[in-house]
Design an enzyme around this catalytic site. Sequence first.
Site, PDB file in Angstrom:
ATOM      1  N   THR A 119       0.818  -1.217   0.000  1.00 21.96           N
ATOM      2  CA  THR A 119       0.000   0.000   0.000  1.00 21.96           C
ATOM      3  C   THR A 119       0.848   1.262   0.000  1.00 21.96           C
ATOM      4  O   THR A 119       1.948   1.280   0.569  1.00 21.96           O
ATOM      5  CB  THR A 119      -0.905   0.003   1.254  1.00 21.96           C
ATOM      6  N   TYR A 143      -2.033   0.396  10.035  1.00 20.45           N
ATOM      7  CA  TYR A 143      -2.287  -0.313   8.773  1.00 20.45           C
ATOM      8  C   TYR A 143      -1.040  -0.293   7.882  1.00 20.45           C
ATOM      9  O   TYR A 143      -0.560  -1.337   7.425  1.00 20.45           O
ATOM     10  CB  TYR A 143      -3.484   0.325   8.042  1.00 20.45           C
TER      11      TYR A 143
HETATM   12  C1  UD1 Z   1      -6.203   4.829   2.735  1.00 15.73           C
HETATM   13  C2  UD1 Z   1      -4.780   4.382   2.622  1.00 15.73           C
HETATM   14  C3  UD1 Z   1      -4.657   3.363   1.551  1.00 15.73           C
HETATM   15  C4  UD1 Z   1      -5.533   2.220   1.877  1.00 15.73           C
HETATM   16  C5  UD1 Z   1      -6.944   2.717   2.021  1.00 15.73           C
HETATM   17  C6  UD1 Z   1      -7.791   1.585   2.524  1.00 15.73           C
HETATM   18  C7  UD1 Z   1      -3.249   6.113   3.326  1.00 15.73           C
HETATM   19  C8  UD1 Z   1      -2.446   7.283   2.891  1.00 15.73           C
HETATM   20  N1  UD1 Z   1      -3.957   5.506   2.341  1.00 15.73           N
HETATM   21  O1  UD1 Z   1      -6.539   5.541   1.557  1.00 15.73           O
HETATM   22  O2  UD1 Z   1      -3.342   2.900   1.454  1.00 15.73           O
HETATM   23  O3  UD1 Z   1      -5.448   1.244   0.891  1.00 15.73           O
HETATM   24  O4  UD1 Z   1      -7.027   3.766   2.966  1.00 15.73           O
HETATM   25  O5  UD1 Z   1      -8.577   1.922   3.590  1.00 15.73           O
HETATM   26  O6  UD1 Z   1      -3.271   5.747   4.465  1.00 15.73           O
HETATM   27  N2  UD1 Z   1     -12.871  10.962   1.982  1.00 15.73           N
HETATM   28  C9  UD1 Z   1     -13.953  11.799   2.191  1.00 15.73           C
HETATM   29  N3  UD1 Z   1     -15.151  11.226   2.552  1.00 15.73           N
HETATM   30  C10 UD1 Z   1     -15.306   9.877   2.687  1.00 15.73           C
HETATM   31  C11 UD1 Z   1     -14.191   9.031   2.458  1.00 15.73           C
HETATM   32  C12 UD1 Z   1     -12.979   9.623   2.118  1.00 15.73           C
HETATM   33  O7  UD1 Z   1     -13.858  13.019   2.089  1.00 15.73           O
HETATM   34  O8  UD1 Z   1     -16.419   9.427   3.017  1.00 15.73           O
HETATM   35  C13 UD1 Z   1     -11.600  11.574   1.530  1.00 15.73           C
HETATM   36  C14 UD1 Z   1     -10.401  11.286   2.418  1.00 15.73           C
HETATM   37  O9  UD1 Z   1     -10.271  12.253   3.419  1.00 15.73           O
HETATM   38  C15 UD1 Z   1      -9.269  11.316   1.375  1.00 15.73           C
HETATM   39  C16 UD1 Z   1      -9.928  10.761   0.113  1.00 15.73           C
HETATM   40  O10 UD1 Z   1     -11.321  10.986   0.285  1.00 15.73           O
HETATM   41  O11 UD1 Z   1      -8.873  12.642   1.119  1.00 15.73           O
HETATM   42  C17 UD1 Z   1      -9.698   9.288  -0.110  1.00 15.73           C
HETATM   43  O12 UD1 Z   1     -10.000   8.576   1.102  1.00 15.73           O
HETATM   44  P1  UD1 Z   1     -10.204   6.986   1.135  1.00 15.73           P
HETATM   45  O13 UD1 Z   1     -10.992   6.571  -0.054  1.00 15.73           O
HETATM   46  O14 UD1 Z   1     -10.710   6.635   2.480  1.00 15.73           O
HETATM   47  O15 UD1 Z   1      -8.731   6.412   0.928  1.00 15.73           O
HETATM   48  P2  UD1 Z   1      -7.355   6.849   1.642  1.00 15.73           P
HETATM   49  O16 UD1 Z   1      -7.587   7.224   3.061  1.00 15.73           O
HETATM   50  O17 UD1 Z   1      -6.696   7.846   0.763  1.00 15.73           O
END
Ligand code: UD1
Length: 336
Positions: A119, A143
């Site tokens: 990851t 993680y």
């Molecule tokens: C994270 C991990 C990634 C992992 C994944 C699985 C890090 C840097 N990355 O990705 O390696 O495979 O989780 O759980 O740790 N967001 C919203 N609203 C939501 C969901 C997300 O605004 O309901 C935003 C988050 O703040 C982020 C982006 O969308 O900016 C992507 O988030 P998400 O899809 O949860 O993935 P990561 O956290 O980037």
Amino acid sequence: MKNNKILVTGGAGYIGSHVVRQLGLAGESVVTLDNLSTGFEAAVTSGEFVLGDTGDDALLENVFTEHDIETVMHFAAHTVVPESVADPLKYYRNNTASSRTLLEASTRHGVKNFVFSSTAAVYGAPDGNSASEESLTRPINPYGTSKLMTEWMLRDLAAAGGPKFVALRYFNVAGCEPSGTIGQSTPNATLLVKVACEAATGRRPSVKIFGTDYPTPDGTGVRDYIHVDDLACAHLDALTYLRNGGEPQFLNCGYGHGYSVREVLAAVERASGAPLKIDEEPRRAGDPPELIAVADRVRDVLGWTPKYDDLDTIVRTSLEWERKIAAHDPTAYWAA
Ligand code: UD1
């Protein structure tokens, strides 16, 4: 059917099932091992299915004795970052300790190749917001640490004569198999595209934006979203590379450019043809502002050529699968 069997742990999960499908189409002989904690047996579209845990040494012994496994592809893992912060030992048990058990059994049984689901979280919050394979690995959550420790075991074991490996460091995986045979049905999803598509199909009342004050062009987090079928293809390319005698590699899997949360939500609205209900919330703990892959090496080393590097395609394929779930289409699967 080829003789050299491939053991896929977590093959009933979101990414694993897309790899199993492609392996099947390529004529590979697959054995999936999955405990169905978040996966679906219906997602396994090729080969044999074994119900069980990757950390169960006695079960592994049976599987490796019964099948002549040439290659292991290891996806089985917990993947929810906030959960890993709240319950780190769950992650060190399931992601790190179980990987150790699997590696030991693999070595005992002469497995040649190992493809590992790693990851971008191994990089933490890198300087400059992009990460190459040379960037420092400084995870900011358990993680990422749990996965990095497995990378270290792979590195040290290969140096000691164990399986050759490719560790693929995934950035933000999204989308579903474009013809709709399989998709993302992970219960209690937290990943942005999935959550937004659930909101677009009425399975959630709204979608939250976690943070609107980041130092990014529109204030929301920026990520490198990669289509799951392109990612799956990288695993088959890694298999070919290892079979051809390739040396161990750590490789980023992303497209090398990013989209903000607002851009992703706008793409979901375009695909669904209706506005989303959006709630703006404070930042989520542990989130870097921006994380983009420097992703040249995977192309150079594996010859990987992505086909779906387009946000609208990623979102459309996710939404199509989500609509099947919302319509209770019997060709889909979901958690009750
Ligand atoms: C994270 C991990 C990634 C992992 C994944 C699985 C890090 C840097 N990355 O990705 O390696 O495979 O989780 O759980 O740790 N967001 C919203 N609203 C939501 C969901 C997300 O605004 O309901 C935003 C988050 O703040 C982020 C982006 O969308 O900016 C992507 O988030 P998400 O899809 O949860 O993935 P990561 O956290 O980037």
